[in-house]
Design a protein around this motif. Sequence first.
Motif, PDB file in Angstrom:
ATOM      1  N   ILE A 191       0.855  -1.185   0.000  1.00  0.00           N
ATOM      2  CA  ILE A 191       0.000   0.000   0.000  1.00  0.00           C
ATOM      3  C   ILE A 191       0.886   1.228   0.000  1.00  0.00           C
ATOM      4  O   ILE A 191       1.716   1.415   0.893  1.00  0.00           O
ATOM      5  N   SER A 207      -0.832  -6.297  -7.754  1.00  0.00           N
ATOM      6  CA  SER A 207      -1.874  -5.986  -6.762  1.00  0.00           C
ATOM      7  C   SER A 207      -1.433  -4.962  -5.735  1.00  0.00           C
ATOM      8  O   SER A 207      -1.815  -5.037  -4.563  1.00  0.00           O
ATOM      9  N   ASN A 226      -1.617  -1.243  -4.138  1.00  0.00           N
ATOM     10  CA  ASN A 226      -2.658  -0.222  -4.015  1.00  0.00           C
ATOM     11  C   ASN A 226      -1.971   1.133  -3.877  1.00  0.00           C
ATOM     12  O   ASN A 226      -1.320   1.405  -2.860  1.00  0.00           O
ATOM     13  N   ASN A 277      -2.749  -3.858 -10.428  1.00  0.00           N
ATOM     14  CA  ASN A 277      -2.440  -2.761  -9.518  1.00  0.00           C
ATOM     15  C   ASN A 277      -3.590  -1.753  -9.531  1.00  0.00           C
ATOM     16  O   ASN A 277      -4.250  -1.547 -10.556  1.00  0.00           O
ATOM     17  N   PHE A 278      -3.818  -1.130  -8.391  1.00  0.00           N
ATOM     18  CA  PHE A 278      -4.921  -0.174  -8.242  1.00  0.00           C
ATOM     19  C   PHE A 278      -4.319   1.208  -8.001  1.00  0.00           C
ATOM     20  O   PHE A 278      -3.608   1.422  -7.017  1.00  0.00           O
TER      21      PHE A 278
END
Length: 867
Positions: free
Chosen positions: A392, A414, A416, A440-441
Amino acid sequence: MKKIFLFSIGLLLFLATEPLQARNFYVKTNGSNALAGTNWTAAWDTIGYAATNMGSGDAVIVSNGIYREDVILTGSRCTFRSLNKGQAVVIGSYNCFNVVGYFHTVIDGFILKKAGDYCIRGPGGSGNTRIINNIIYSNTAGGISLQGNPFSNVICSNMIYGANQGNGIYIVDGSHNVIRFNQVHNLNRGLYFIGDTTGNYMAGNVICSNDNNGIEIDATIGGNNLILTNDIWGLNQNYGVFIRNSSRNTVQLNKIHNNASGMLLDGNARTNHVIQNSVYSNKNTGIEVSNNADNNFILLNDIWSTNQIEGISISQCDDNIIQGNRIRRNKVYGLFLQGTVTGNCIYGNSIRSNGNYGLFLPSMARNNIIRSNDVSRNSQEGIYLNGSDRNILCANRIHHNGSSGLYLENTALSNNIVKNRIYTNTGNGINVNSGGCRQNFIQSNAVFGPGQFTGIRLFDTDRNTIGSGNSIYNNSLNGILLTGNASSNVIRGNEIRGNTMSGIYINSDTADYNVIRSNQFYSQSQPISIFDGDNSIISRNLFKQNLPYHILISGSALDTSILNNTIFGIPAQSGILCVDTSSGYILNNIIMSNQEYAVTNSSTGTFIIDHNVFYANAKGKANSGVILGPSIITQDPMIDTVSTFAITSAASPAVDSGTNIPGITDGYYGPGPDMGWKEYISDSTAPVTTASKGNGFYSAPFDVVLTAADPEFPNNITIYYTTDGSDPLTSSTVLSGISPVTVSIDRTTTLKFYAKNSFGLSEAVQTLQYDFIKLPSEDAAVYNNHLDLSKAEPARIIFGKACTVEVKVYNVKGILVKSWPSRHYDAGQYQDWYGTFRDSTKKVGAGLYIILIKGDINKKLKITVTK
């Protein structure tokens, strides 16, 4: 005679309990052990002889000279002191002083050297011994060795050195020892602790140029040691501070510099606190955490130097907190995570001006939190994720770096990336650069220039999500670039404006199946340009005030679907430009106010243009192409003068004749199918909120239910409110919820609130005041809690039956202000019954009062109190 005998026995008992008076003994080189040793004239000639002949509490004072002997200390509470500090020299063949089970002993002011083992050796658990002001050097094994559970010893103000012999201070299984103000240098290790090392205090020492480590704690158990305000340095010193397998230590306010590496936490070194140290000019790493050294706190350190390869290195360990550090001007990395590193929190650091990357996360770095850091002016990338996943990155400032702000490569999966400000980097803001980088966000970030090439670049990467809530603007080239095999990515819910070339640019024949949805483009040159990418979906976007075209489809971009967008033209030429061999669908869009055509089609491919709303385009609907169905020019006004959104009313022929497209729905109201970015119908009525309880005075906690009503659109109305009297339009304490909202009131409260519907229409702010009163503690037959004497005027009381009652008057704080004793009243009305408020003894002014009437309860009186 009997009395005298008893007195003598008592005197002897008294004398036996008194401690013997401490004595001084003297030693000099030309003395004699055959003398008494009690003064300089009768001085002994060896310290060892003095040690065997002195008692508890005695002191030995040693004159200047050289004493070649091994002194064995077997007593306790004894002092050995040089007459002149640094003038009495002890040269031992094995140990200068051997402390065997010694307690409360002082060794003060000697030169101790050339011993075959340690200069001072405590093999048997010495305690409370003070070794102070000595010069200790050139001993074979080292300076001072305390073993066998030594405790509470003080080693202070000594100079301990040698030509790389042994250890300066070596403590085995020691606890609560104090080591202060020593100079320890040119040995193997400076301070060396092993075994059960607990609660030791090391402060103010200068530890330098040792061959191995400056301070080393290699403990299997123990902890809670304090390493404070030491100066630890030396180019030939391995680590300044080395802690292995030891927990809960504090390393604080030290200067750790010019070592091979600054500090190492290794093995099971856990829950240590490394705070406010200055770590600089070390050859390799400033602070290194490795090999299961978990749950450590590295806080507020200053870590820097152009000679230092890495500021902080985290390797094969988890759940460490790296917070508030200044990590700057390191040769390669500011902060380097390598190997399997999981759950570390990197928070609030300043990572700047490092020679390569600010923060580097290689493969196997997972589930780490990188939050609220300032990452700037690093020579290459600000943050580089090379194969790391599920991290994150939140609320960081990443700016003015020499390459990209944030770089993802290899199998970075993946991650964030949320709420960061990424700006003015020399390369791209966010660069996702590998076929293995997926899912990926990237959401709610501000990615902007000037000087930054592209805001977000996706190369050979698929299934990433850009949005919602990114603001991407003023980049030198493109807002978002998809190239290579960048396929099946979703770009949604972003604000894209003011980028020099394109807002979104797809420029590869293999960048296919990307979705561009629910974005806003304005003041943007060429908002969307698709060159060769196939099967792109452009839906539900809002375009306004762009130029020259809102959407450009060119090259061999096949099967592009342009669905349900709102395109508001001025000053653009055409809403959509289709050229070359591109093909696709233009369905259910609202296209308005362009200077030329709504759609300019110069493509040799086939575009199906169907069921759109065209309004006020200078040259009409389209210059060419296949138009199927009733795409018409409506006379509906189409412009909301407040928001400039397209608005369609229920009577709009375009809406009524539109077509339903499977999977395209936005959930907004309207009688026809969805059209444009958002389908609105006109709404001129703001919601109105009512409260379940009005202004007033209350004596117990209660709930207020706020309910908002809107006759046209009764659903999804949001109520905003505050309970501290602040303005809910601007306050930082504002709360909100979908109507109805329940507010709990348990004290005097100023409640302010208003409601807003889904169309943005809101009512004026309303205010309610709830005041709490304190009821009297005594039981009452009758209360009137709301008698408001606005002008201190008299009132009247009406008794329904004859009665005998007592009357009391309280204020809102529950304080008795007036009372009348129990008396008989006939049924009827009594005027001015408490007009005596105005008497000279106690005046009661305007305000709220509580009237308590008690007595004759069994008669079930009907009593009324009014003004």
